[in-house]
Design a protein around this motif. Structure first.
Motif, PDB file in Angstrom:
ATOM      1  N   GLY A  46       9.532  -5.229  -8.019  1.00  0.00           N
ATOM      2  CA  GLY A  46       8.223  -5.769  -7.441  1.00  0.00           C
ATOM      3  C   GLY A  46       7.943  -5.152  -5.834  1.00  0.00           C
ATOM      4  O   GLY A  46       6.850  -5.795  -5.354  1.00  0.00           O
ATOM      5  N   GLY A  47       9.152  -4.837  -5.187  1.00  0.00           N
ATOM      6  CA  GLY A  47       8.901  -4.408  -3.980  1.00  0.00           C
ATOM      7  C   GLY A  47       8.031  -3.188  -3.861  1.00  0.00           C
ATOM      8  O   GLY A  47       7.856  -2.502  -4.580  1.00  0.00           O
ATOM      9  N   PHE A  77      -0.875   5.726  -1.440  1.00  0.00           N
ATOM     10  CA  PHE A  77      -0.027   5.765   0.081  1.00  0.00           C
ATOM     11  C   PHE A  77       1.236   4.965  -0.011  1.00  0.00           C
ATOM     12  O   PHE A  77       2.187   4.942   0.723  1.00  0.00           O
ATOM     13  N   LEU A  78       1.096   3.796  -0.879  1.00  0.00           N
ATOM     14  CA  LEU A  78       2.111   2.963  -1.310  1.00  0.00           C
ATOM     15  C   LEU A  78       2.177   2.795  -2.717  1.00  0.00           C
ATOM     16  O   LEU A  78       1.449   3.142  -3.471  1.00  0.00           O
ATOM     17  N   GLN A  79       3.500   2.350  -3.226  1.00  0.00           N
ATOM     18  CA  GLN A  79       3.889   2.313  -4.442  1.00  0.00           C
ATOM     19  C   GLN A  79       4.791   0.938  -4.906  1.00  0.00           C
ATOM     20  O   GLN A  79       5.428   0.537  -3.756  1.00  0.00           O
ATOM     21  N   ARG A  80       4.473   0.304  -5.988  1.00  0.00           N
ATOM     22  CA  ARG A  80       5.284  -0.729  -6.120  1.00  0.00           C
ATOM     23  C   ARG A  80       6.648  -0.351  -7.094  1.00  0.00           C
ATOM     24  O   ARG A  80       6.651   0.501  -7.998  1.00  0.00           O
ATOM     25  N   GLU A  81       7.876  -0.871  -6.651  1.00  0.00           N
ATOM     26  CA  GLU A  81       9.125  -0.778  -7.269  1.00  0.00           C
ATOM     27  C   GLU A  81       9.143  -1.456  -8.544  1.00  0.00           C
ATOM     28  O   GLU A  81       8.542  -2.449  -8.670  1.00  0.00           O
ATOM     29  N   MET A 110      10.312  -3.657  -0.097  1.00  0.00           N
ATOM     30  CA  MET A 110      10.103  -4.962   0.426  1.00  0.00           C
ATOM     31  C   MET A 110       9.018  -5.816  -0.255  1.00  0.00           C
ATOM     32  O   MET A 110       8.036  -5.117  -0.665  1.00  0.00           O
ATOM     33  N   PRO A 111       9.156  -7.275  -0.544  1.00  0.00           N
ATOM     34  CA  PRO A 111       8.071  -7.910  -0.990  1.00  0.00           C
ATOM     35  C   PRO A 111       6.727  -7.905  -0.336  1.00  0.00           C
ATOM     36  O   PRO A 111       7.144  -7.699   1.027  1.00  0.00           O
ATOM     37  N   VAL A 112       5.553  -8.208  -0.623  1.00  0.00           N
ATOM     38  CA  VAL A 112       4.427  -8.216   0.202  1.00  0.00           C
ATOM     39  C   VAL A 112       4.389  -9.008   1.253  1.00  0.00           C
ATOM     40  O   VAL A 112       3.984  -9.071   2.149  1.00  0.00           O
ATOM     41  N   ALA A 113       5.221 -10.341   0.888  1.00  0.00           N
ATOM     42  CA  ALA A 113       5.337 -11.234   1.858  1.00  0.00           C
ATOM     43  C   ALA A 113       6.187 -10.812   3.104  1.00  0.00           C
ATOM     44  O   ALA A 113       5.853 -11.044   4.423  1.00  0.00           O
ATOM     45  N   VAL A 114       7.113 -10.130   2.829  1.00  0.00           N
ATOM     46  CA  VAL A 114       8.247  -9.747   4.071  1.00  0.00           C
ATOM     47  C   VAL A 114       7.289  -8.697   4.729  1.00  0.00           C
ATOM     48  O   VAL A 114       7.285  -8.389   6.058  1.00  0.00           O
ATOM     49  N   LEU A 115       6.484  -7.828   3.918  1.00  0.00           N
ATOM     50  CA  LEU A 115       5.759  -6.687   4.689  1.00  0.00           C
ATOM     51  C   LEU A 115       4.585  -7.389   5.578  1.00  0.00           C
ATOM     52  O   LEU A 115       4.473  -6.814   6.750  1.00  0.00           O
ATOM     53  N   ALA A 116       3.922  -8.133   5.127  1.00  0.00           N
ATOM     54  CA  ALA A 116       3.072  -9.077   5.839  1.00  0.00           C
ATOM     55  C   ALA A 116       3.506  -9.544   7.232  1.00  0.00           C
ATOM     56  O   ALA A 116       3.049  -9.504   8.318  1.00  0.00           O
TER      57      ALA A 116
END
Length: 255
Positions: free
Chosen positions: A63-64, A56-60, A28-34
């Motif tokens: 951009g997700g 621990f996190l990675q970007r697709e 998910m985009p950072v905005a949705v994650l927030a």
């Protein structure tokens, strides 16, 4: 240590970020994650950047953001679930060779069942239990049989959280009593119509359930007289693998 205006620790905010991912929100985009983590966007951006730096996190490519391989690596390097799964796997394979539907291993986490392994055959019935997924205790044969063989204070705390009426609580207590007597649980159509879950507890020290091994099969093809003793034999083998003495490694079949 609290380091935010709300008094919430950094650890708590990191946990909320990681916990925001599930089967339907794998990226998910950072905005949705927030929004899912209930954090300010600027805070989420800062934490995500830091977690990505540690893997621990990675970007697709689109951009997700998704969970990173580093989390998987650490979880599989050493964990209680990994040890239990390794001990249980040969017994699960034996059961699966017979039922050829779904065989699963799970543990209890308060009001939910956490599935740590599942074996399935091609063309088997629909099953909503997924590895690393959860189901409510009361709809899962694994959850119900583990709760039935849990200490009294665990059962009482669960009943308080469920806030059932008198009839509902009486029915649940009666079901647990029957499961303790029989050493197994069978729930037809509780999660998916036309399927039945059958499970038995895996005992740890103190003769309380530390896990459950079960199957999901088509309703009408359960063959409970054969399936339950086979599951109990597997459960006793897993218990012995966990270091439980043979005479305490129940359950045992009762007619």
């Amino acid at each position: 240590m609290a380091n935010s205006p709300t008094g919430e620790s950094m650890t708590s905010r990191i946990v909320r970020i990681i916990s925001a991912f599930d089967d339907t929100h794998q990226s998910m985009p950072v905005a949705v994650l927030a929004r899912r983590a209930d954090l300010p966007l600027s805070t989420a951006h800062r934490i995500v950047k830091d977690l990505m730096g540690h893997g621990f996190l990675q970007r697709e490519p689109d951009g997700g953001i998704r969970l990173g391989l580093r989390l998987w690596e650490l979880a599989n390097r050493s964990s209680a679930a990994l040890g239990l799964k390794q001990i249980a796997m040969p017994f699960m394979e034996d059961i699966q060779a017979v039922v050829r539907q779904h065989t699963q291993l799970s543990v209890l986490r308060q009001d939910e069942v956490l599935f740590i392994e599942r074996l399935s055959s091609h063309g088997s019935v629909l099953n909503h239990a997924k590895v690393a997924g959860r189901l409510p205790v009361h709809v899962s044969s694994s959850g119900m049989v583990m709760m039935a063989h849990s200490p009294r204070h665990v059962q009482e705390a669960y009943l308080q959280r469920r806030d059932l009426d008198a009839a509902g609580e009486k029915s649940l207590r009666a079901a647990w009593a029957r499961m303790r007597l029989e050493g197994s649980a069978s729930l037809p159509g509780a999660v998916v119509a036309d399927t039945t879950g059958i499970a038995v507890p895996v005992f740890g020290a103190g003769s309380t359930a530390v896990a459950a091994i079960g199957v999901v099969v088509p309703t009408g093809a359960e063959d409970i007289p054969a399936t339950v003793p086979a599951l109990m034999t597997a459960a006793r083998g897993i218990s012995r693998g966990l270091g439980v003495r043979t005479e305490a490694a129940g359950p045992h079949h009762r007619t």
